[in-house]
Design an enzyme around this catalytic site. Structure first.
Site, PDB file in Angstrom:
ATOM      1  N   HIS A 113     128.792  -2.670  -4.259  1.00 51.72           N
ATOM      2  CA  HIS A 113     127.313  -3.056  -3.940  1.00 51.72           C
ATOM      3  C   HIS A 113     126.137  -2.356  -3.766  1.00 51.72           C
ATOM      4  CE1 HIS A 113     130.829  -5.933  -1.554  1.00 51.72           C
ATOM      5  NE2 HIS A 113     131.036  -5.667  -2.394  1.00 51.72           N
ATOM      6  N   GLU A 147     124.125  -1.370  -1.820  1.00 49.88           N
ATOM      7  CA  GLU A 147     123.781   0.101  -0.939  1.00 49.88           C
ATOM      8  C   GLU A 147     124.294   1.693  -1.405  1.00 49.88           C
ATOM      9  OE1 GLU A 147     125.305  -2.838  -0.054  1.00 49.88           O
ATOM     10  OE2 GLU A 147     125.742  -3.046   2.278  1.00 49.88           O
ATOM     11  N   CYS A 199     129.148  -4.440   4.219  1.00 39.65           N
ATOM     12  CA  CYS A 199     129.944  -4.678   4.805  1.00 39.65           C
ATOM     13  C   CYS A 199     131.405  -4.101   5.383  1.00 39.65           C
ATOM     14  CB  CYS A 199     130.903  -5.464   3.258  1.00 39.65           C
ATOM     15  SG  CYS A 199     131.675  -4.113   2.532  1.00 39.65           S
ATOM     16  N   ALA A 213     112.159 -34.170 -14.666  1.00 40.32           N
ATOM     17  CA  ALA A 213     110.973 -33.788 -14.737  1.00 40.32           C
ATOM     18  C   ALA A 213     110.167 -35.138 -14.426  1.00 40.32           C
ATOM     19  CB  ALA A 213     111.069 -33.112 -16.715  1.00 40.32           C
ATOM     20  N   SER A 253     112.748 -40.533 -23.033  1.00 38.28           N
ATOM     21  CA  SER A 253     112.261 -39.719 -21.502  1.00 38.28           C
ATOM     22  C   SER A 253     112.209 -38.281 -22.489  1.00 38.28           C
ATOM     23  CB  SER A 253     113.673 -39.077 -20.245  1.00 38.28           C
ATOM     24  OG  SER A 253     114.575 -38.787 -21.390  1.00 38.28           O
ATOM     25  N   ARG A 260     119.608 -23.392 -15.633  1.00 37.52           N
ATOM     26  CA  ARG A 260     121.470 -23.640 -16.297  1.00 37.52           C
ATOM     27  C   ARG A 260     122.538 -22.333 -16.436  1.00 37.52           C
ATOM     28  NH1 ARG A 260     120.345 -27.341 -21.362  1.00 37.52           N
ATOM     29  NH2 ARG A 260     119.465 -29.886 -19.959  1.00 37.52           N
ATOM     30  N   LEU A 278     123.507 -29.600 -22.223  1.00 36.06           N
ATOM     31  CA  LEU A 278     124.134 -29.708 -21.082  1.00 36.06           C
ATOM     32  C   LEU A 278     124.320 -27.793 -21.064  1.00 36.06           C
ATOM     33  CD1 LEU A 278     124.806 -32.156 -19.208  1.00 36.06           C
ATOM     34  CD2 LEU A 278     123.074 -31.668 -19.286  1.00 36.06           C
ATOM     35  N   ARG A 289     120.305 -21.987 -23.643  1.00 40.10           N
ATOM     36  CA  ARG A 289     120.025 -22.219 -24.779  1.00 40.10           C
ATOM     37  C   ARG A 289     118.672 -21.277 -24.687  1.00 40.10           C
ATOM     38  NH1 ARG A 289     121.287 -27.065 -25.758  1.00 40.10           N
ATOM     39  NH2 ARG A 289     119.481 -28.034 -25.811  1.00 40.10           N
ATOM     40  N   GLU A 308     121.713 -33.017 -13.092  1.00 41.22           N
ATOM     41  CA  GLU A 308     120.673 -33.310 -14.354  1.00 41.22           C
ATOM     42  C   GLU A 308     121.131 -34.836 -14.686  1.00 41.22           C
ATOM     43  OE1 GLU A 308     119.070 -30.596 -16.884  1.00 41.22           O
ATOM     44  OE2 GLU A 308     120.296 -29.011 -16.355  1.00 41.22           O
TER      45      GLU A 308
END
Ligand SMILES: NC(=O)c1ccc[n+]([C@@H]2O[C@H](COP(=O)([O-])OP(=O)(O)OC[C@H]3O[C@@H](n4cnc5c(N)ncnc54)[C@H](OP(=O)(O)O)[C@@H]3O)[C@@H](O)[C@H]2O)c1
Length: 376
Positions: free
Chosen positions: A61, A63, A86, A165, A179, A195, A215, A218, A305
């Protein structure tokens, strides 16, 4: 924010905690289903001794990274940590014990750990050992950063991001459904970065039919998100779709609410598509069941999306947690041109959902407005 050199003098406690928050964000995409955490050690004059963040799930972690980088200089230092240390043995030993052993005198904590087996326990352990502890410095930013972790921990459901968008006149496609591309290259690169830190990317049958999207991220990011199509009966997805043709890059799930044709289903399954059938559900019931299933799989972040159809189901059912809206300085008009969100919608403005933890950033000519959804 860039990494600061040892010895850097901070002007205030808030500045130190903001630095710790910026370090924590470096873990996004790498640490889930754990929360992102940042830690900074400073001396009495607030000069940087060492820092660290939770870099990867299963690894030490924040810390512990900061303490081991500090060595002997941790003795008598102040620790700024975005999340309560923790106090239990998980994949690593308790951080509260490491803080005590290091001889740290004072601890500033951003927010409490929502995990029922920790919440408050780490603070108590530190106080019992005689350390001075305060909680809540930059508390709202610290809470916002772990909101997806909190949701998964307390409800067993992933955090739902939506992205679209749109043109300046509020359309996500022309009246013919065209689109590509409303937003510019810089915006699209940012979508790929988003993504790459998700567990899943969700779209609807309408977008599949109109755009045949891949999807995938890249270039790839820290995670490989599973791609999910929400369809009525599965007939919209064929072996020719880009999603199926790129199955070697990332898995695909087809989610249906009516029984698919047997022959079609078997062909998709043989190609490697997983079919999740929630037969007889309503549109919103189908999404509720899907999110439950993704939560069971310990998925923290899901990005939608899609077109107005699926977004409408999500907003009508109040299932959206975070919005990423790209606005491009283009106007296309058309009463029949699609808006970002369909569905039934609201009757009165005071009921409108709004955004908290808002950010506004430019990508080329486009503006990205993001924030957590606050229901009206
Ligand atoms: N600019 C952007 O950011 C952006 C992004 C994505 C898409 N788009 C555009 O949006 C257009 C497509 O929009 P769309 O509304 O047709 O597509 P969508 O939201 O992707 O999909 C809606 C379709 O999914 C089906 N569906 C199955 N289960 C559903 C459920 N539980 N909830 C909602 N829908 C469900 C619906 O069919 P049933 O009626 O049978 O349920 C409907 O045909 C395209 O022109 C695409 O290019 C733009």
């Amino acid at each position: 924010m860039d990494r600061l050199p040892v010895g850097h003098a901070f002007a205030s406690d808030t500045e130190v905690m903001n630095y710790a928050l910026s370090l924590a964000r470096r873990g996004l995409g790498y640490v889930e289903p754990n929360p992102p955490v940042g830690a900074v050690l400073v001396d009495a004059e607030r000069r940087l001794i060492a820092d660290g963040w939770h870099t990867r799930y299963g690894e030490p972690h924040a810390e512990v990274h900061a303490i081991s980088a500090a060595g002997d200089r941790a003795t008598g230092a102040q620790l700024f940590v975005t999340l309560e240390p923790c106090c239990h043995f998980g994949k690593t030993p308790p951080c509260a014990d490491a803080v005590i052993r290091a001889g740290i005198q004072q601890v500033h904590v951003g927010c409490l750990d929502p995990a029922p087996h920790v919440s408050g326990g780490g603070i108590q352990r530190l106080k019992e050992a005689g350390l001075t502890v305060s909680v809540g410095l930059c508390g709202s930013q610290a809470e916002a950063l772990i909101a997806p972790f909190r949701k998964l921990m307390l409800t067993n459901r992933p955090w739902v991001h939506v992205k679209w968008a749109m043109t300046l006149d509020g359309r996500i496609a022309t009246r013919t459904g065209h689109s590509k591309w409303i937003s510019g290259e810089e915006s699209r690169a940012e979508v790929h970065r988003l993504r790459g830190r998700m567990d899943a990317i969700l779209t609807g049958a309408g977008t599949l039919r109109a755009d045949d999207p891949q999807l995938t991220a890249r270039p790839p990011g820290p995670r490989v998100p599973v791609r999910i199509i929400v369809d009525r009966d599965g007939s919209s997805l064929s072996l020719q779709h880009a999603l199926v043709r790129t199955l070697d890059e990332a898995p695909v799930i087809l989610c249906v609410r009516e029984t698919p044709d047997d022959y079609h289903r078997v062909r998709l399954e043989e190609a490697g598509v997983e079919v999740l059938a929630f037969i007889g559900d309503s549109r919103s019931g189908q999404i509720h069941r899907l999110l439950e299933e993704l939560g069971r799989r310990k998925q923290t972040h899901v990005l939608v999306e899609a077109g107005a159809g699926l977004m409408g189901t999500l907003f009508d059912a109040a299932l959206v947690d975070e919005v990423h809206a790209f606005v491009a300085p283009k106007m296309i008009g058309g009463t029949d041109a699609m808006p970002p969100v369909g569905g039934l919608g609201l009757a009165e403005i005071p009921a409108a959902a709004s955004l908290t933890n808002r950010t506004v950033r430019f990508f080329g000519e486009d503006v990205l407005i993001s924030g957590h959804v606050k229901r009206g």
